[in-house]
Design a protein around this motif. Sequence first.
Motif, PDB file in Angstrom:
ATOM      1  N   VAL A   1       0.818  -1.214   0.000  1.00 11.09           N
ATOM      2  CA  VAL A   1       0.000   0.000   0.000  1.00 11.09           C
ATOM      3  C   VAL A   1       0.853   1.265   0.000  1.00 11.09           C
ATOM      4  O   VAL A   1       0.583   2.211  -0.745  1.00 11.09           O
ATOM      5  N   TYR A   2       1.885   1.297   0.829  1.00 11.20           N
ATOM      6  CA  TYR A   2       2.674   2.518   1.023  1.00 11.20           C
ATOM      7  C   TYR A   2       4.050   2.472   0.371  1.00 11.20           C
ATOM      8  O   TYR A   2       4.781   3.462   0.420  1.00 11.20           O
ATOM      9  N   ASN A   3       4.434   1.323  -0.204  1.00 15.14           N
ATOM     10  CA  ASN A   3       5.762   1.159  -0.789  1.00 15.14           C
ATOM     11  C   ASN A   3       6.856   1.493   0.230  1.00 15.14           C
ATOM     12  O   ASN A   3       7.835   2.162  -0.082  1.00 15.14           O
ATOM     13  N   LYS A   4       6.644   1.047   1.467  1.00 21.34           N
ATOM     14  CA  LYS A   4       7.596   1.265   2.548  1.00 21.34           C
ATOM     15  C   LYS A   4       7.913  -0.074   3.204  1.00 21.34           C
ATOM     16  O   LYS A   4       7.092  -0.983   3.195  1.00 21.34           O
ATOM     17  N   THR A   5       9.102  -0.138   3.782  1.00 16.76           N
ATOM     18  CA  THR A   5       9.521  -1.338   4.485  1.00 16.76           C
ATOM     19  C   THR A   5       9.585  -1.042   5.980  1.00 16.76           C
ATOM     20  O   THR A   5      10.220  -0.072   6.392  1.00 16.76           O
ATOM     21  N   VAL A   6       8.912  -1.863   6.764  1.00 13.87           N
ATOM     22  CA  VAL A   6       8.916  -1.719   8.225  1.00 13.87           C
ATOM     23  C   VAL A   6       9.508  -2.983   8.810  1.00 13.87           C
ATOM     24  O   VAL A   6       9.146  -4.094   8.419  1.00 13.87           O
ATOM     25  N   ASP A   7      10.416  -2.820   9.748  1.00 14.63           N
ATOM     26  CA  ASP A   7      11.051  -3.954  10.405  1.00 14.63           C
ATOM     27  C   ASP A   7      10.023  -4.733  11.216  1.00 14.63           C
ATOM     28  O   ASP A   7       9.237  -4.144  11.962  1.00 14.63           O
ATOM     29  N   GLY A   8      10.021  -6.056  11.072  1.00 18.04           N
ATOM     30  CA  GLY A   8       9.071  -6.903  11.793  1.00 18.04           C
ATOM     31  C   GLY A   8       9.149  -6.753  13.299  1.00 18.04           C
ATOM     32  O   GLY A   8       8.136  -6.772  13.985  1.00 18.04           O
ATOM     33  N   ASP A   9      10.380  -6.569  13.818  1.00 16.14           N
ATOM     34  CA  ASP A   9      10.539  -6.391  15.265  1.00 16.14           C
ATOM     35  C   ASP A   9       9.858  -5.120  15.754  1.00 16.14           C
ATOM     36  O   ASP A   9       9.321  -5.074  16.854  1.00 16.14           O
ATOM     37  N   GLU A  10       9.890  -4.081  14.914  1.00 15.44           N
ATOM     38  CA  GLU A  10       9.200  -2.837  15.277  1.00 15.44           C
ATOM     39  C   GLU A  10       7.689  -3.034  15.278  1.00 15.44           C
ATOM     40  O   GLU A  10       6.981  -2.497  16.118  1.00 15.44           O
ATOM     41  N   LEU A  11       7.200  -3.814  14.314  1.00 12.45           N
ATOM     42  CA  LEU A  11       5.762  -4.082  14.248  1.00 12.45           C
ATOM     43  C   LEU A  11       5.299  -4.903  15.446  1.00 12.45           C
ATOM     44  O   LEU A  11       4.245  -4.633  16.018  1.00 12.45           O
ATOM     45  N   ILE A  12       6.097  -5.904  15.815  1.00 15.32           N
ATOM     46  CA  ILE A  12       5.727  -6.758  16.953  1.00 15.32           C
ATOM     47  C   ILE A  12       5.514  -5.927  18.207  1.00 15.32           C
ATOM     48  O   ILE A  12       4.626  -6.202  19.012  1.00 15.32           O
ATOM     49  N   GLY A  13       6.306  -4.864  18.356  1.00 17.23           N
ATOM     50  CA  GLY A  13       6.215  -4.019  19.545  1.00 17.23           C
ATOM     51  C   GLY A  13       5.021  -3.080  19.576  1.00 17.23           C
ATOM     52  O   GLY A  13       4.771  -2.423  20.588  1.00 17.23           O
ATOM     53  N   CYS A  14       4.269  -3.011  18.497  1.00 15.29           N
ATOM     54  CA  CYS A  14       3.097  -2.117  18.460  1.00 15.29           C
ATOM     55  C   CYS A  14       1.985  -2.688  19.334  1.00 15.29           C
ATOM     56  O   CYS A  14       1.661  -3.870  19.249  1.00 15.29           O
ATOM     57  N   ASN A  15       1.404  -1.828  20.161  1.00 17.04           N
ATOM     58  CA  ASN A  15       0.323  -2.238  21.057  1.00 17.04           C
ATOM     59  C   ASN A  15      -1.059  -1.867  20.541  1.00 17.04           C
ATOM     60  O   ASN A  15      -2.059  -2.358  21.050  1.00 17.04           O
ATOM     61  N   ASN A  16      -1.108  -0.967  19.559  1.00 21.26           N
ATOM     62  CA  ASN A  16      -2.392  -0.575  18.984  1.00 21.26           C
ATOM     63  C   ASN A  16      -2.165  -0.072  17.559  1.00 21.26           C
ATOM     64  O   ASN A  16      -1.021   0.081  17.112  1.00 21.26           O
ATOM     65  N   VAL A  17      -3.230   0.181  16.841  1.00 29.06           N
ATOM     66  CA  VAL A  17      -3.131   0.602  15.446  1.00 29.06           C
ATOM     67  C   VAL A  17      -2.471   1.968  15.333  1.00 29.06           C
ATOM     68  O   VAL A  17      -1.738   2.230  14.374  1.00 29.06           O
ATOM     69  N   GLY A  18      -2.650   2.836  16.299  1.00 30.46           N
ATOM     70  CA  GLY A  18      -1.989   4.146  16.280  1.00 30.46           C
ATOM     71  C   GLY A  18      -0.481   4.008  16.261  1.00 30.46           C
ATOM     72  O   GLY A  18       0.216   4.710  15.516  1.00 30.46           O
ATOM     73  N   GLU A  19       0.051   3.084  17.068  1.00 30.87           N
ATOM     74  CA  GLU A  19       1.496   2.835  17.073  1.00 30.87           C
ATOM     75  C   GLU A  19       1.939   2.232  15.740  1.00 30.87           C
ATOM     76  O   GLU A  19       3.021   2.535  15.241  1.00 30.87           O
ATOM     77  N   LEU A  20       1.107   1.405  15.170  1.00 31.43           N
ATOM     78  CA  LEU A  20       1.390   0.809  13.869  1.00 31.43           C
ATOM     79  C   LEU A  20       1.498   1.906  12.807  1.00 31.43           C
ATOM     80  O   LEU A  20       2.444   1.925  12.004  1.00 31.43           O
ATOM     81  N   ILE A  21       0.571   2.838  12.813  1.00 33.38           N
ATOM     82  CA  ILE A  21       0.589   3.951  11.857  1.00 33.38           C
ATOM     83  C   ILE A  21       1.840   4.809  12.057  1.00 33.38           C
ATOM     84  O   ILE A  21       2.467   5.247  11.094  1.00 33.38           O
ATOM     85  N   SER A  22       2.237   5.022  13.304  1.00 33.70           N
ATOM     86  CA  SER A  22       3.463   5.785  13.580  1.00 33.70           C
ATOM     87  C   SER A  22       4.684   5.101  12.979  1.00 33.70           C
ATOM     88  O   SER A  22       5.574   5.757  12.434  1.00 33.70           O
ATOM     89  N   GLN A  23       4.724   3.759  13.069  1.00 33.87           N
ATOM     90  CA  GLN A  23       5.835   3.019  12.469  1.00 33.87           C
ATOM     91  C   GLN A  23       5.848   3.189  10.955  1.00 33.87           C
ATOM     92  O   GLN A  23       6.904   3.329  10.351  1.00 33.87           O
ATOM     93  N   ILE A  24       4.689   3.202  10.347  1.00 33.27           N
ATOM     94  CA  ILE A  24       4.600   3.402   8.889  1.00 33.27           C
ATOM     95  C   ILE A  24       5.118   4.783   8.530  1.00 33.27           C
ATOM     96  O   ILE A  24       5.897   4.938   7.592  1.00 33.27           O
ATOM     97  N   GLU A  25       4.701   5.791   9.285  1.00 30.60           N
ATOM     98  CA  GLU A  25       5.087   7.164   8.981  1.00 30.60           C
ATOM     99  C   GLU A  25       6.586   7.378   9.088  1.00 30.60           C
ATOM    100  O   GLU A  25       7.148   8.169   8.325  1.00 30.60           O
ATOM    101  N   LYS A  26       7.251   6.690   9.997  1.00 35.12           N
ATOM    102  CA  LYS A  26       8.688   6.915  10.148  1.00 35.12           C
ATOM    103  C   LYS A  26       9.543   5.880   9.413  1.00 35.12           C
ATOM    104  O   LYS A  26      10.763   5.924   9.473  1.00 35.12           O
ATOM    105  N   SER A  27       8.915   4.985   8.658  1.00 34.62           N
ATOM    106  CA  SER A  27       9.665   3.966   7.917  1.00 34.62           C
ATOM    107  C   SER A  27      10.206   4.528   6.611  1.00 34.62           C
ATOM    108  O   SER A  27       9.775   5.565   6.125  1.00 34.62           O
ATOM    109  N   LYS A  28      11.157   3.792   6.039  1.00 34.09           N
ATOM    110  CA  LYS A  28      11.813   4.179   4.796  1.00 34.09           C
ATOM    111  C   LYS A  28      11.000   3.748   3.583  1.00 34.09           C
ATOM    112  O   LYS A  28      10.298   2.751   3.639  1.00 34.09           O
ATOM    113  N   VAL A  29      11.172   4.516   2.529  1.00 37.83           N
ATOM    114  CA  VAL A  29      10.554   4.135   1.248  1.00 37.83           C
ATOM    115  C   VAL A  29      11.444   3.135   0.567  1.00 37.83           C
ATOM    116  O   VAL A  29      12.620   3.162   0.658  1.00 37.83           O
TER     117      VAL A  29
END
Length: 82
Positions: free
Chosen positions: A54-82
């Motif tokens: 969807v976003y053409n971005k790569t997010v580290d799986g370890d960072e995703l695992i640490g997300c406790n809610n969708v808001g944190e997930l969105i924050s990880q997307i926003e700060k991830s690399k293209v």
Amino acid sequence: MKVGYQMDLLQSFKISLAEILDVEIEEISVNFVLDESNWDSLAVISTAMLIETVYNKTVDGDELIGCNNVGELISQIEKSKV
């Protein structure tokens, strides 16, 4: 990026995330809790692939695992690399 396009991406992301988490789309909000009942390794991998699609971005799986809610997930997307 235009606002309407961003909203379309967010809606597309929410629809697919609801499918991954096996919940109704109406339940997906920034406060939706990601826990052991819905946030397992398959969900994390599927979400990482969804973000890339969807976003053409790569997010580290370890960072995703640490997300406790969708808001944190969105924050990880926003700060991830293209």
